[in-house]
Write a protein that holds these residues in place. Sequence first.
Motif, PDB file in Angstrom:
ATOM      1  N   VAL A  45       0.825  -1.208   0.000  1.00 61.42           N
ATOM      2  CA  VAL A  45       0.000   0.000   0.000  1.00 61.42           C
ATOM      3  C   VAL A  45       0.859   1.258   0.000  1.00 61.42           C
ATOM      4  CG1 VAL A  45      -1.806   1.279   1.211  1.00 61.42           C
ATOM      5  CG2 VAL A  45      -1.815  -1.228   1.254  1.00 61.42           C
ATOM      6  N   PHE A  46       1.859   1.326   0.874  1.00 62.41           N
ATOM      7  CA  PHE A  46       2.669   2.523   1.051  1.00 62.41           C
ATOM      8  C   PHE A  46       4.119   2.256   0.664  1.00 62.41           C
ATOM      9  CE2 PHE A  46      -0.428   2.823   4.760  1.00 62.41           C
ATOM     10  CZ  PHE A  46      -1.331   3.617   4.069  1.00 62.41           C
ATOM     11  N   GLY A  47       4.764   3.275   0.135  1.00 60.13           N
ATOM     12  CA  GLY A  47       6.199   3.197  -0.101  1.00 60.13           C
ATOM     13  C   GLY A  47       6.587   2.515  -1.399  1.00 60.13           C
ATOM     14  N   ALA A  48       7.900   2.364  -1.570  1.00 57.10           N
ATOM     15  CA  ALA A  48       8.458   1.948  -2.857  1.00 57.10           C
ATOM     16  C   ALA A  48       8.051   0.544  -3.268  1.00 57.10           C
ATOM     17  CB  ALA A  48       9.985   2.051  -2.810  1.00 57.10           C
ATOM     18  N   ARG A  49       7.871  -0.360  -2.313  1.00 57.07           N
ATOM     19  CA  ARG A  49       7.518  -1.728  -2.706  1.00 57.07           C
ATOM     20  C   ARG A  49       6.064  -1.854  -3.145  1.00 57.07           C
ATOM     21  NH1 ARG A  49      11.142  -5.464   1.474  1.00 57.07           N
ATOM     22  NH2 ARG A  49      13.134  -4.543   0.792  1.00 57.07           N
ATOM     23  N   ALA A  50       5.291  -0.780  -2.988  1.00 57.15           N
ATOM     24  CA  ALA A  50       3.916  -0.761  -3.505  1.00 57.15           C
ATOM     25  C   ALA A  50       3.854  -0.261  -4.940  1.00 57.15           C
ATOM     26  CB  ALA A  50       3.043   0.118  -2.617  1.00 57.15           C
ATOM     27  N   VAL A  51       5.007   0.164  -5.496  1.00 59.19           N
ATOM     28  CA  VAL A  51       5.035   0.858  -6.786  1.00 59.19           C
ATOM     29  C   VAL A  51       5.159  -0.126  -7.946  1.00 59.19           C
ATOM     30  CG1 VAL A  51       6.290   2.528  -8.196  1.00 59.19           C
ATOM     31  CG2 VAL A  51       6.017   2.925  -5.735  1.00 59.19           C
TER      32      VAL A  51
END
Length: 522
Positions: free
Chosen positions: A121-127
């Motif tokens: 949901v949040f941060g780079a691994r959600a991208v």
Amino acid sequence: MSRALSTGQITRKPAVHGAGGVVVSQNRIASEIGAQVLRDGGNAVDAAVSMSFALGVVEPWMSGIGGGGYMILRRSGDAGGQVVDFGMRSPAGLRVDDYPVVGGASNDLFPWPVVRDNANVFGARAVAIPGVVAGMGLAHDTFCTRPWAELLAPAIAEARAGLLVDWYCQLALASAAPQLAQYPGSRAAFLDANGFPKASAWTALSQTRCDLSPLADTLEGLAQDGPDCFYRGALAKRLVEELNDQGGRHGLEDFANYRARIVTASEVAYRGHKVFSTPELTAGPTMENVLDLLSDWQPRGNSPDAAAYIAYDTAIRAANAVRLSEMGDVAQEPVPSCTTHFNVVDRDGTTVSVTQTLLSMFGSRLMLPDTGVLMNNGIMWFDPEPGRPNSIGPAKRCLSNMAPTLLEHLDGRRIALGGSGGRKIMPVVAQLASFLLDYDMDLETAMHTARIDSSMADVTIADDAMHETILAALGKALPSLVSAPRTAYPLNFACPGIAESGPSGAMAVAETMAPWAEAVAE
């Protein structure tokens, strides 16, 4: 039947008519930009490309160059339609074990089981890998007549001026402030020195703006070097470095291998009319299924009665059941509007419908500090539990709720429509299509006609502006019915827009309760 608090207000937005072209979007600045492109001699796709980049600046919580989407278009002489697919992809280096399920239900866009640290949901691994720049670049190369740099110039100017913090922007910033505060780039752009959402004074004498100069620099680079630099070269390298500095697992090859594509639009007949929609991993196939199920129902009168709304509810739920069992996206709960939609019709009769998104409000909430790109959280489209139709995994296309649609009425009128609002999008597109085709409504009447939302598993929401006899009948037939107003906030219904090209010229209409949505004529 339960009833939500009503505002007691009646709000209307008239349709805008033009002898040439017309545009409609969720932001008046972007609509003005698109109309100016038409005035300067551009075609509908020129206007759409310019509006796409502008919307990412003036409405950054909804979309931007860090996101993805779909464009459907039909040129005046075309028998069929075409779709520019710039949907997002998961990175090849994604590790499923980065997203362990820890139980409970997420309180963001989809109620998936909670993942440790909300990594999906949040941060780079959600991208996920963004597609907007590639999609608009492909559309420009294939369909446009105006120079690329010219079409990006309005967005650059808006970014250089900074995002004006009006009351609606303040609401958006406040809704995501705790998460925006976690990332230096987002904090610097959207929050004040004390960590509170930026705000303007109560009068127009003192206005606050968010500094988007890093994004302006990035857009200037795109204008000068072309869309390919977002995926290859120094800019792409910097994007990957910024993502990996924040814990992402993105590689240069993810960007270099990304391709937008043009595919044939799906076409179905509905009571002799033509419907063109997006195929594959969108809500287009589900919307077509709704219309197919409605073919056995016969409308009566000039506007929907209780039987019509019951038919809509039944068809939408049946079509969603197929989607959820065969396409994934299996949890059903209410979702906020976190996408943007816009339509363009030009003087030659070309119709364009575009939906683009960051997925959640402000996407992953991560603005990359050097490039100013606010990144999506497209990984949240995937089910974090393994063994599902839409389970999370590397190098996978994201399943979306977007449904930009084109209609051709029996009388020859061509109509572009779509909306924002997550799972609420498909129900509004299907109902508006029925209003326009089954009841032969004009655009303004269709937009102001009461709707239902059947996107949730156990609740049907009815517009409380419906006649009390219809609400009473629906309450008896649908025990889970809740009546609620169409308001700016909370968003009980999707946010649609409609544009039309016909013998009497072009016209468009915006959603009544979207504060800055506006139609503008050429």
